[in-house]
Scaffold this motif. Structure first.
Motif, mmCIF file in Angstrom:
data_model
loop_
_atom_site.group_PDB
_atom_site.id
_atom_site.type_symbol
_atom_site.label_atom_id
_atom_site.label_comp_id
_atom_site.label_asym_id
_atom_site.label_seq_id
_atom_site.Cartn_x
_atom_site.Cartn_y
_atom_site.Cartn_z
ATOM 1 N N LEU A 76 8.851 -6.881 -5.049
ATOM 2 C CA LEU A 76 8.340 -5.800 -4.203
ATOM 3 C C LEU A 76 7.320 -6.322 -3.199
ATOM 4 N N ARG A 77 6.481 -7.266 -3.657
ATOM 5 C CA ARG A 77 5.486 -7.838 -2.745
ATOM 6 C C ARG A 77 6.181 -8.633 -1.637
ATOM 7 N N ALA A 78 7.224 -9.376 -2.011
ATOM 8 C CA ALA A 78 7.965 -10.123 -0.996
ATOM 9 C C ALA A 78 8.651 -9.176 -0.020
ATOM 10 N N ASN A 79 9.247 -8.096 -0.546
ATOM 11 C CA ASN A 79 9.862 -7.102 0.331
ATOM 12 C C ASN A 79 8.836 -6.466 1.258
ATOM 13 N N GLN A 80 7.654 -6.200 0.720
ATOM 14 C CA GLN A 80 6.600 -5.606 1.542
ATOM 15 C C GLN A 80 6.194 -6.547 2.669
ATOM 16 N N ASP A 81 6.061 -7.823 2.350
ATOM 17 C CA ASP A 81 5.690 -8.795 3.389
ATOM 18 C C ASP A 81 6.769 -8.865 4.468
ATOM 19 N N ARG A 82 8.042 -8.901 4.022
ATOM 20 C CA ARG A 82 9.134 -8.947 5.003
ATOM 21 C C ARG A 82 9.163 -7.686 5.843
ATOM 22 N N PHE A 83 8.938 -6.544 5.185
ATOM 23 C CA PHE A 83 8.960 -5.282 5.924
ATOM 24 C C PHE A 83 7.837 -5.215 6.941
ATOM 25 N N LEU A 84 6.629 -5.632 6.546
ATOM 26 C CA LEU A 84 5.506 -5.592 7.480
ATOM 27 C C LEU A 84 5.767 -6.481 8.689
#
Length: 364
Positions: free
Chosen positions: A138-146
């Motif tokens: 989820l943290r990796a997805n959040q970084d990619r999304f940001l």
């Protein structure tokens, strides 16, 4: 300047309600209710069950040891008085000769309960590791999304600012003003679609996918989506072709169908090289309406086909931009209609086809 560019900000008010927020979609004239839903994952429920079971086991062991201590105390008092049989009865045996059998039974009881408790601890550990991995993902997805969202917001804003500065300073020849205004509107539409996808995805996570179905014409909906994407296709030098019946009546959520069709078209145009054609076909297959969006673009490999509808997933080609939410929203909106969507592709650089099946529910 020969014209004024007016940007109108649309606003969708939400009305509080005991059953959830009611959002008024002014563009399509429909109201959609977002119920207050608390979503719990299966792993969370399993973890809660295992935790409750662990507390139950601790309570059982504590109770058993307390009673066993009382039995030992009583047996000790009987031994001090020289009554061995009474001491055996205090320990749960009918006489002194049966004490060995009681000890053997308790040994197996302790061993089986220890194994069961070890299994419970192993399950707890596995759930903990799974939650750690999920949190990392989820943290990796959040970084990619940001990173993607920043790019998607910054690029059209920078383009619009540059266009407005050029128009404001009268640095654009009269014959190029129309093209500048068209490019600015395209960037504004791109920004609006990106923000709409983000807001829609946030709404899905908090309230789930909901649809407000009204009687309408799917063929007209598809043609309207194609017409809305014509300017984007012309800018990319991509041709749009649509093949649909004159009418296909069906109950549907007009806003959701527009989101599905436009996101699929946006995706097809984005990955299609210039001077190619994106074909849109709508037909009836049994009791379903089937929409196919076919392009001659970069195609999909096996992993991209498998993960195409995951939120925030953008594959290997990051240069094309996007938040990774478009296809995910397509899947959610189609599923809310009781339908299904799939991605087909012969392979990389061989184009791709997205197929959407939506039940007509008695539509002619």
């Amino acid at each position: 300047m020969s014209g004024i560019l007016t940007l109108k900000r649309s606003r969708r008010p939400r009305v509080p309600s005991p059953r959830g927020d009611l959002e008024i979609d002014e563009k399509y004239g429909v109201a959609r209710r977002y119920p207050l839903v608390v979503v719990r994952s299966s792993s969370s429920l399993l973890f809660t069950f295992v935790l409750c079971l662990s507390f139950a086991l601790l309570a059982w062991w504590a109770t058993f040891l307390l009673f066993a201590s009382a039995d030992l105390t009583a047996a000790g008092e009987q031994l001090l008085q020289g009554d061995v049989d009474a001491a055996a009865r205090a320990l749960g045996a009918p006489d002194a000769n049966s004490l060995a059998e009681v000890g053997e039974r308790r040994k197996w009881m302790f061993a089986s309960e220890a194994v069961f408790f070890a299994i419970v601890l192993a399950v707890c550990g596995a759930l903990f590791l799974a939650s750690v991995r999920r949190e990392a993902a989820l943290r990796a997805n959040q970084d990619r999304f940001l990173a993607a969202a920043t790019h998607e917001l910054k690029t059209p804003l920078a383009t619009i600012s540059l266009l407005l500065e050029s128009l404001h300073g009268d640095r654009v020849p009269a014959e190029k003003r129309q093209r500048y205004l068209t490019n600015g509107l395209l960037e504004a539409e791109r920004l609006e679609r990106g923000l709409h996808n983000v807001l829609k995805a946030a709404g899905l996570r908090s309230a789930g996918a909901t649809t407000v179905k009204t009687d309408g014409d799917l063929a007209a909906d598809v043609r309207a989506a194609v017409e809305a994407m014509q300017a984007r296709a012309l800018a990319a030098e991509v041709r749009l072709e649509v093949e649909a019946p004159d009418a296909m009546p069906a109950p549907r959520d007009a806003a959701a169908i527009q989101l599905v069709a436009r996101n699929l078209l946006e995706n097809a145009i984005k990955f299609s090289p210039a001077h190619t054609t994106v074909r849109v076909q709508l037909e009836r297959v049994g009791d379903n309406a089937r929409m196919r969006v076919e392009d001659a673009g970069r195609g999909l490999d096996d992993e991209e086909r498998r993960r195409a509808f995951e939120p925030f997933w953008r594959g290997d080609d990051r240069s094309s931009g996007g938040t990774g939410l478009g296809l995910h929203l397509v899947q959610e909106m189609v599923a809310a209609h009781g339908g299904a969507v799939r991605a087909d592709s012969p392979g990389r650089d061989q184009g791709s086809t997205f197929v959407v099946d939506i039940p007509l529910e008695g539509g002619a």
